[in-house]
Scaffold this motif. Structure first.
Motif, mmCIF file in Angstrom:
data_model
loop_
_atom_site.group_PDB
_atom_site.id
_atom_site.type_symbol
_atom_site.label_atom_id
_atom_site.label_comp_id
_atom_site.label_asym_id
_atom_site.label_seq_id
_atom_site.Cartn_x
_atom_site.Cartn_y
_atom_site.Cartn_z
ATOM 1 N N TYR A 64 0.844 -1.205 0.000
ATOM 2 C CA TYR A 64 0.000 0.000 0.000
ATOM 3 C C TYR A 64 0.875 1.249 0.000
ATOM 4 O O TYR A 64 1.537 1.518 0.974
ATOM 5 N N SER A 88 -5.439 2.518 6.177
ATOM 6 C CA SER A 88 -4.891 1.552 5.222
ATOM 7 C C SER A 88 -3.545 1.015 5.657
ATOM 8 O O SER A 88 -3.184 -0.115 5.320
ATOM 9 N N ASN A 119 -12.119 -4.004 0.055
ATOM 10 C CA ASN A 119 -10.955 -4.388 -0.742
ATOM 11 C C ASN A 119 -10.776 -5.904 -0.670
ATOM 12 O O ASN A 119 -11.306 -6.560 0.234
ATOM 13 N N ASP A 130 -13.657 0.301 -3.482
ATOM 14 C CA ASP A 130 -14.501 1.305 -2.840
ATOM 15 C C ASP A 130 -14.814 2.456 -3.796
ATOM 16 O O ASP A 130 -15.728 3.230 -3.552
ATOM 17 N N SER A 161 -5.603 9.081 0.738
ATOM 18 C CA SER A 161 -5.797 8.021 -0.253
ATOM 19 C C SER A 161 -6.877 7.020 0.132
ATOM 20 O O SER A 161 -7.184 6.126 -0.642
ATOM 21 N N SER A 162 -7.441 7.151 1.336
ATOM 22 C CA SER A 162 -8.373 6.132 1.809
ATOM 23 C C SER A 162 -9.389 6.749 2.758
ATOM 24 O O SER A 162 -9.118 7.774 3.392
ATOM 25 N N ASP A 165 -7.168 8.464 -4.070
ATOM 26 C CA ASP A 165 -7.569 7.066 -3.929
ATOM 27 C C ASP A 165 -7.444 6.309 -5.254
ATOM 28 O O ASP A 165 -6.930 6.827 -6.262
ATOM 29 N N TYR A 166 -7.954 5.093 -5.271
ATOM 30 C CA TYR A 166 -7.773 4.185 -6.415
ATOM 31 C C TYR A 166 -8.430 4.701 -7.692
ATOM 32 O O TYR A 166 -8.080 4.241 -8.782
ATOM 33 N N ASN A 224 2.449 6.337 -0.492
ATOM 34 C CA ASN A 224 1.081 6.458 0.011
ATOM 35 C C ASN A 224 0.770 7.943 0.165
ATOM 36 O O ASN A 224 0.801 8.499 1.261
#
Length: 840
Positions: free
Chosen positions: A120, A172, A359, A382, A167-168, A392-393, A163
């Motif tokens: 991560y 994480s 996840n 997510d 980001s979350s 984030d992703y 990271n």
């Protein structure tokens, strides 16, 4: 079994793998968990082999730097962290890992792969200064072909992790969070992801086992390869075997499909988690070149709106809890035993299913779920193209979702515990045509990769705009909308539904729907286990800016089991609601006072949403030193019996019926007086269960309880040690004024991996070995080293006799589930623990 012993040079941290790999069968997989060097922050040139990392810190991986103390302070929490309450006020940033390892002289004649369970996030990897790959998503495993980059002798692996915050939406962690393997294989080998195993026909007397195995030939010339596949049962007996011969062109691979039949199969289910092993060998001219073992279960899972969920023809209701991936005092580190313990505690409390929110689950969790009989909804994402956090992703979704879905399927497809693939949680674009197209594309890919399991998603927006999204699903997950179960069924009678998230405080309403509506197959409370991040969601609520808990809140306080593994009252209520017979009767006392048992109760002001907040109940009967001591207190009794009676120091305070009509609880009121508060459950007028709370005195001793007295000396295995404060009569203490600062010291063949106490606001270190108790309790984790021997933990507290416990780390130690009790240092003798509430 391959030896995993790794030697470390005195001069440089070099792992010598040559002797491990130079064995008759030339395909080997070795875990790379020790010998790493780590630096928090960026370093120019750190990918170069000649870079001087002698000043870097030695760490074992999996490793999470966000859970470690920040420079200049004794805890990891930063009031100004960019991720804020969402990630528990911790920091991310950039980190570097470097590992030197020694490879055999013939390594260039092998196929070499480097496998990461999860990093991560935004990982970049170099081998001997050569870039070999990148991977953005922080939760999917990935494998890199590094055959062209390695060389005989010393090699250097460098990993940069970025990271970038925020980001979350939850904690994480940062770093190499799951296990790393080096796979040195023959040029002719089974694909690193292993075979695909299905059981298309399942009956009591016979079952079909089908396998598809990719055998790769990395040679320049064709080969005639034989694939032998044998099914071995739990006792080690071979029950079936088949073999296939295939000519494979140079630089190509072949999909070899095989079928076997099992007579009188031992079926897998939550009640009977029977497992088989598929043992496969690849041979060239009779010479063994590769061997693979893959665990699997024989079961048939069906969903339909008339009969709900059935496993091997038997109906099951999903008694579920959503869980995040962190392991509290270990941070985001996912070690197999940490994941297993979480599921063990949930299983023991009556849960039979988890949803890996939000996840893909770790391999350790899936392995444990298979063994324990826990059903799993494995969830992919997510966010898709619309961000929920700036970094984030969603930044990577368009280019990476196909490979990440494929990775999730490959890692979970042979696990009988996995019953549903979830493509996402509360996807913002689910009401838009673009979201409908994305949902269909994800579902289509999953159906292609695994046609045996349905696709689901957690939906939180309903109406005309969401129908296109829901139609892409095989099973619909409903987040917090039980009132739609009936109307939506009337509109679409074939739709199968489940509560993908629900409020703990409304457990009765959600479960009543599951019990009475066949098309609703289960319910997953938010959450089964408490977690770091979304700080204070289960206490302070949201405010108008959608902030959550103010600093220094770290834990969500939404779990029905707290972060250390202690059951909260809501978990005991669920045992009754589900009629598990685990704890038929339990009793809890409401904490007096306007603020409650924790600060910041009303931090959200008038706009606070308290949906996730559980009742402020506690297993304690004690004076508070407040005017409330002179007022009657609310006492709530949960029971699946016919009636309950409450006694205070032997005096009956009344007897009340309990049933579905009373939502399986009875409420009493009583003024405090020291002594014993006891709830007794009756069936047909006869006492059958009881729960006792006793007023405890000041702490007089520390009682230790270790979950396992022996662990494996593999560098990864764990033992959890609970330190509990007790009074002179051995009764556990609970009140805040009784809490003490404890010091945990570990010696021998292991290290202290972390200590936690479940306090959602404590500014204390997880690694230093100094931690206060919370409600009389703290839990420490011992991590084994790679050499066998005893591991001794000593615990001290001011004014209390020191105590110690010993755990044995061995090469092949059999896990002992019985509790091993801590012993006073002087006498080495101790007393068995007992819970605050006792059921007989």
């Amino acid at each position: 079994m391959v030896s995993r012993q790794l030697l470390q040079s005195r001069a440089l941290p070099v792992l010598f793998l040559a002797f491990v790999l130079a064995t008759p069968a030339s395909s080997r997989s070795v875990e790379l968990n020790t010998g790493w060097r780590f630096h928090r922050g960026d370093e120019a040139g750190a990918a170069r082999p000649a870079f001087d990392d002698s000043g870097w810190r030695a760490v074992s991986v999996p490793h999470d730097w966000s859970i470690e103390d920040l420079p200049g302070q004794s805890h990891p929490f930063d009031k100004n962290a960019p991720g804020g309450a969402a990630i528990a006020y911790t920091d991310g940033g950039i980190g570097w890992y470097r590992l030197r390892l020694d490879l055999p002289a013939d390594v260039r004649s092998r196929s070499v792969f480097l496998h990461f369970g999860a990093v991560y996030m935004n990982a970049e990897i170099w081998v001997n200064g050569q870039p070999v790959g990148q991977h953005a998503y922080g939760y999917t495993p990935f494998t890199l072909d590094i055959g062209d980059a390695v060389r005989p002798g010393t090699n250097l692996i460098a990993v940069q992790v970025d990271n970038e915050q925020p980001s979350s939406r939850w904690y994480s962690g940062s770093g190499i969070l799951r296990r790393v393997y080096l796979k040195v294989l023959d040029k002719v080998h089974i694909d690193p992801d292993g075979p695909t195993i299905t059981t298309p026909e399942v009956a009591v007397d016979k079952a079909a086992v089908h396998t598809t195995t990719i055998v790769a030939n990395d040679l320049a010339r064709p080969v005639e390869a034989q694939l032998i596949s044998a099914v071995v049962d739990a006792s080690g007996h071979e029950v079936s075997r088949t073999a296939s011969v295939r000519t494979i062109a140079g630089g190509a691979s072949a999909d070899i499909v095989q079928a076997q039949t099992l007579d009188q199969p031992a079926l897998w289910s939550p009640d009977t988690p029977n497992l088989y092993h598929l043992v496969q060998e690849v041979r060239l001219g009779g010479r063994l070149v590769d061997r693979r073992e893959t665990s699997f279960g024989v079961r048939r899972v069906t969903f339909d709106a008339q009969h709900g969920l059935r496993i091997n023809g038997k109906p099951f209701l999903l008694r579920g809890g959503a869980i995040h991936s962190d392991n509290y005092m270990l941070g985001g580190v996912s070690l197999p035993r940490a994941d297993e313990r979480k599921l063990e505690l949930m299983k023991a409390a009556g849960y039979n299913a988890v949803r890996s929110a939000h996840n893909p689950a770790s391999q350790g969790l899936l392995d444990a779920a298979d063994r324990l009989g826990m059903l799993v909804i494995d969830e992919a994402f997510d966010a898709w193209t619309v961000a929920k956090q700036k970094n984030d992703y969603s930044r990577h979704f368009k280019q990476d979702w196909r490979s990440d879905i494929a990775s999730m399927i490959a890692s979970g497809r042979n696990h009988p515990s996995v019953i549903l693939w979830s493509i996402g949680n509360e996807i913002p674009e689910l009401t838009k045509p673009a979201g409908h197209d994305e949902a269909r594309a994800l579902a289509d890919l999953i159906h292609k990769l695994d046609p045996t399991r349905p696709v689901t998603a957690a939906v939180n927006q309903f109406g005309p705009g969401s129908e296109g999204f829901i139609k892409a699903l095989d099973v619909a997950g409903y987040n917090y909308y039980p009132e739609r179960y009936g109307p939506d069924h009337a509109a679409d009678p074939d739709r199968v539904m489940f509560g993908s998230e629900s409020f703990s405080a409304q457990a009765f309403d959600y479960w009543t729907a599951v019990e009475t509506m066949p098309w609703v197959v289960g319910d997953f409370v938010w959450t089964g286990f408490d977690y770091l991040g979304e700080a204070g969601i289960g206490w302070t609520g949201f405010n108008s800016h959608f902030g959550i808990g103010p600093y220094p809140w770290q834990l969500a306080m939404a779990g029905e089991i707290d972060a250390t593994g202690r059951l909260r009252p809501a978990a005991y209520y669920r045992e009754v609601l589900w009629k598990t017979h685990i704890t038929p009767t339990s009793a809890f006392v409401e904490w007096p006072g306007a603020v409650g048992s924790l600060p910041d109760k009303a931090s959200g002001g008038q706009l606070a949403l308290t949906n996730w907040v559980q009742d402020d109940l506690h297993p304690v009967w004690h004076a508070f030193g407040l005017p409330a001591d002179y007022m009657p207190r609310k006492i709530v009794v949960f029971s699946e019996d016919d009636e309950v009676e409450l006694f205070l120091n032997g005096r009956s305070l009344g007897r009340k019926p309990v049933s579905k009509a009373t939502e399986y609880e009875a409420v009493f009121h009583a003024r405090f007086e020291p002594g014993e508060l006891k709830a007794v459950g009756y069936v047909h007028g006869k006492p059958v269960s009881q729960w006792t709370l006793e007023t405890a005195g000041p702490p007089a001793a520390i009682r230790l309880n270790v979950d396992r007295s022996s662990i494996r000396a593999d560098g990864d295995d764990l033992a959890y040690v609970t330190a509990e404060l007790v009074d002179a009569k051995g009764r556990p203490t609970y009140m805040p004024e009784s809490d003490r600062l404890l010091t945990f010291k570990v010696e021998g063949a292991g290290v202290l991996a972390g200590v936690g106490n479940g306090d959602p606001t404590a500014l204390e270190s997880f690694q230093s070995g100094k931690r206060s108790t919370f409600h009389g309790r703290a839990v420490a984790v011992i991590r084994a080293g790679r050499r066998p021997g005893p591991i001794r933990m000593e615990v001290q507290g001011a004014g209390l006799p020191p105590v110690a416990v010993t755990v044995l780390a061995g090469e092949e130690c059999r896990t002992k589930r019985a509790n091993a009790l801590g012993e006073p240092v002087a006498s080495r003798r101790g007393e068995a623990g007992r819970p605050l509430g006792r059921t007989h």
